[in-house]
Scaffold this motif. Structure first.
Motif, PDB file in Angstrom:
ATOM      1  N   PRO A 160       0.843  -1.208   0.000  1.00 28.83           N
ATOM      2  CA  PRO A 160       0.000   0.000   0.000  1.00 28.83           C
ATOM      3  C   PRO A 160       0.875   1.254   0.000  1.00 28.83           C
ATOM      4  N   VAL A 161       0.414   2.295  -0.679  1.00 23.04           N
ATOM      5  CA  VAL A 161       1.192   3.527  -0.838  1.00 23.04           C
ATOM      6  C   VAL A 161       0.580   4.614   0.037  1.00 23.04           C
ATOM      7  N   GLY A 162       1.404   5.213   0.883  1.00 16.46           N
ATOM      8  CA  GLY A 162       0.926   6.260   1.783  1.00 16.46           C
ATOM      9  C   GLY A 162       1.310   7.650   1.315  1.00 16.46           C
ATOM     10  N   SER A 163       0.786   8.661   1.998  1.00 24.52           N
ATOM     11  CA  SER A 163       1.028  10.052   1.595  1.00 24.52           C
ATOM     12  C   SER A 163       2.504  10.433   1.720  1.00 24.52           C
ATOM     13  N   ARG A 164       3.206   9.845   2.697  1.00 24.52           N
ATOM     14  CA  ARG A 164       4.617  10.173   2.862  1.00 24.52           C
ATOM     15  C   ARG A 164       5.437   9.685   1.659  1.00 24.52           C
ATOM     16  N   THR A 165       5.150   8.448   1.235  1.00 21.60           N
ATOM     17  CA  THR A 165       5.835   7.907   0.045  1.00 21.60           C
ATOM     18  C   THR A 165       5.554   8.773  -1.172  1.00 21.60           C
ATOM     19  N   LEU A 166       4.296   9.195  -1.300  1.00 22.63           N
ATOM     20  CA  LEU A 166       3.905   9.997  -2.465  1.00 22.63           C
ATOM     21  C   LEU A 166       4.594  11.354  -2.469  1.00 22.63           C
ATOM     22  N   SER A 167       4.707  11.992  -1.305  1.00 17.68           N
ATOM     23  CA  SER A 167       5.304  13.325  -1.264  1.00 17.68           C
ATOM     24  C   SER A 167       6.761  13.285  -1.725  1.00 17.68           C
ATOM     25  N   ARG A 168       7.421  12.127  -1.533  1.00 20.73           N
ATOM     26  CA  ARG A 168       8.805  11.987  -1.990  1.00 20.73           C
ATOM     27  C   ARG A 168       8.874  11.771  -3.506  1.00 20.73           C
ATOM     28  N   ARG A 169       7.841  11.171  -4.088  1.00 19.33           N
ATOM     29  CA  ARG A 169       7.846  10.855  -5.519  1.00 19.33           C
ATOM     30  C   ARG A 169       7.363  12.018  -6.387  1.00 19.33           C
ATOM     31  N   LEU A 170       6.495  12.861  -5.838  1.00 13.99           N
ATOM     32  CA  LEU A 170       5.868  13.910  -6.644  1.00 13.99           C
ATOM     33  C   LEU A 170       6.853  15.038  -6.946  1.00 13.99           C
ATOM     34  N   THR A 171       6.739  15.580  -8.160  1.00 14.91           N
ATOM     35  CA  THR A 171       7.587  16.720  -8.523  1.00 14.91           C
ATOM     36  C   THR A 171       7.063  17.993  -7.873  1.00 14.91           C
ATOM     37  N   ALA A 172       5.745  18.144  -7.793  1.00 11.16           N
ATOM     38  CA  ALA A 172       5.148  19.324  -7.153  1.00 11.16           C
ATOM     39  C   ALA A 172       5.211  19.165  -5.634  1.00 11.16           C
ATOM     40  N   THR A 173       5.377  20.269  -4.931  1.00 16.20           N
ATOM     41  CA  THR A 173       5.417  20.229  -3.470  1.00 16.20           C
ATOM     42  C   THR A 173       3.993  20.334  -2.938  1.00 16.20           C
ATOM     43  N   LEU A 174       3.508  19.232  -2.404  1.00 19.86           N
ATOM     44  CA  LEU A 174       2.153  19.196  -1.842  1.00 19.86           C
ATOM     45  C   LEU A 174       2.230  18.730  -0.404  1.00 19.86           C
ATOM     46  N   SER A 175       1.380  19.285   0.425  1.00 20.86           N
ATOM     47  CA  SER A 175       1.375  18.879   1.836  1.00 20.86           C
ATOM     48  C   SER A 175       0.765  17.485   1.964  1.00 20.86           C
ATOM     49  N   PRO A 176       1.188  16.702   2.990  1.00 21.17           N
ATOM     50  CA  PRO A 176       0.579  15.385   3.224  1.00 21.17           C
ATOM     51  C   PRO A 176      -0.940  15.467   3.350  1.00 21.17           C
ATOM     52  N   ALA A 177      -1.444  16.555   3.920  1.00 23.12           N
ATOM     53  CA  ALA A 177      -2.912  16.702   4.075  1.00 23.12           C
ATOM     54  C   ALA A 177      -3.586  16.812   2.714  1.00 23.12           C
ATOM     55  N   THR A 178      -2.979  17.592   1.808  1.00 21.94           N
ATOM     56  CA  THR A 178      -3.541  17.732   0.449  1.00 21.94           C
ATOM     57  C   THR A 178      -3.531  16.381  -0.265  1.00 21.94           C
ATOM     58  N   ILE A 179      -2.419  15.652  -0.132  1.00 23.43           N
ATOM     59  CA  ILE A 179      -2.305  14.331  -0.778  1.00 23.43           C
ATOM     60  C   ILE A 179      -3.352  13.380  -0.219  1.00 23.43           C
ATOM     61  N   ARG A 180      -3.534  13.419   1.116  1.00 22.44           N
ATOM     62  CA  ARG A 180      -4.541  12.514   1.732  1.00 22.44           C
ATOM     63  C   ARG A 180      -5.945  12.835   1.247  1.00 22.44           C
ATOM     64  N   ASN A 181      -6.237  14.133   1.062  1.00 24.80           N
ATOM     65  CA  ASN A 181      -7.568  14.521   0.566  1.00 24.80           C
ATOM     66  C   ASN A 181      -7.805  13.990  -0.851  1.00 24.80           C
ATOM     67  N   VAL A 182      -6.775  14.100  -1.692  1.00 27.85           N
ATOM     68  CA  VAL A 182      -6.901  13.590  -3.073  1.00 27.85           C
ATOM     69  C   VAL A 182      -7.084  12.071  -3.053  1.00 27.85           C
TER      70      VAL A 182
END
Length: 345
Positions: A26-48
């Protein structure tokens, strides 16, 4: 559904699927924030991620904050976001070498191509080979146990096929030998259809000297080879053990066991692969989209192949977990199918 997602949602969803394909976790928001080129907060990622889950594209497999794609999510990814890769020069050369005739029979090439696909993809490789309409060389009945026998059919170009048949209980070994001798005297040089027509006519006209038990064995053997299976061709599956190499959990092991059972249900596999001939190009079956794999958590990537008259005569592909590397395997299957097609008369 892809058009309903904005650019940010698409980007996050694509990274979730790609990370899941790589790790199976399973992929969590922390893993995603490291992969994304745009800087998004963990809260924004969790909402999406929550929005994507509401759309049925993601699911949380247990209490962790991570998500994995659903079958519907994988389908949307494959149809709308997948960037299909190119084969490496080495992969292309390996496939070309395997699919060249080099004095080998078509069945041998098909078997080696299936083995190669299994090795390159780390999945099980499978091929639906053309039905047997080649001249026959040999047929034999071998006793297995009371009430069961193995029928072995060998064609002139070396193809060997086996079927298990039911025979009368208490049948003496001599009856199987007589049935083998009787058939071998009549099948050599004839195709299966020709041999069947000749033998049934002879039996009807009572020209044979066979006793009733041996006649029954002969008719059972002919019926087995000439039924619906024979019209569809035959199935080769190789590399099932590859599916066990990357098992990380008991639930995965259960899914693989279910898949093994499905692969043993060859009637259904043949029907399904036969149906691929009604469409062109590579086809992808994901998870529950296919009745055969509805409980197995598996995907199949398969492509029909045609003969020189552009008639579809078979199909070749791979079966693996739903997180198989679609971008890498799709061109592999496509290229193999095209090369196999060139060998078909």
């Amino acid at each position: 559904m892809i058009t309903e997602l904005n650019q940010r949602s698409r980007e996050i969803f694509r990274h979730i699927v790609e990370a899941y394909v790589q790790t199976g976790e399973p992929v969590g928001s922390r893993t995603l924030s490291r992969r994304l080129t745009a800087t998004l907060s963990p809260a924004t990622i969790r909402n999406v991620m929550a929005d994507l889950e509401e759309l049925g594209l993601l699911i949380s497999p247990h209490t962790s904050a991570g998500r994995i794609p659903t079958d519907a999510g994988l389908r949307m990814f494959v149809n709308g976001l997948l960037e299909v890769g190119d084969l490496t020069e080495r992969e292309r050369e390996d496939i070309e070498a395997t699919c060249s005739a080099r004095g080998r029979s078509v069945p041998e090439v098909l078997e080696e191509a299936t083995n190669l696909l299994s090795g390159l993809s780390s999945c099980a490789g499978l091929v639906l080979a053309p039905k047997t309409d080649r001249p026959l060389k040999h047929i034999e009945f071998v006793s297995l146990s009371p009430g069961r026998a193995l029928v072995v059919l060998v064609t002139e170009d070396g193809l060997v096929e086996n079927r298990v048949v039911e025979v009368p209980t208490g049948l003496p070994p001599s009856a199987l030998q007589m049935a083998s001798n009787y058939l071998n005297a009549r099948v050599v040089g004839r195709t299966l259809a020709e041999a069947r027509a000749f033998i049934l006519k002879e039996l009807e006209e009572q020209k044979s000297q066979l006793d009733s038990l041996t006649q029954k064995v002969v008719q059972t053997g002919l019926a087995t080879w000439s039924g619906a299976r024979g019209s569809q061709g035959y199935l080769i599956v190789r590399g099932q053990a590859k599916l066990l190499e990357d098992v990380t959990a008991i639930s995965d092991l259960e899914r693989i066991r279910t898949l093994f059972e499905a692969l043993e249900t060859r009637e259904q596999m043949l029907r399904m692969l036969d149906a691929t001939g009604k469409a062109e190009g590579v086809q992808i079956f994901i998870g529950a989209e296919n009745d055969l794999f509805s409980h197995a958590g598996c995907s199949m990537i398969v492509s029909p192949y045609a003969n020189t008259k552009e008639q579809i005569v078979g199909a070749i592909g791979v079966i693996g977990p739903t997180r198989i590397n679609y971008a890498r395997i799709i061109p592999m299957v496509d290229y193999t199918a095209k090369l196999i097609g060139r060998l078909m008369g």
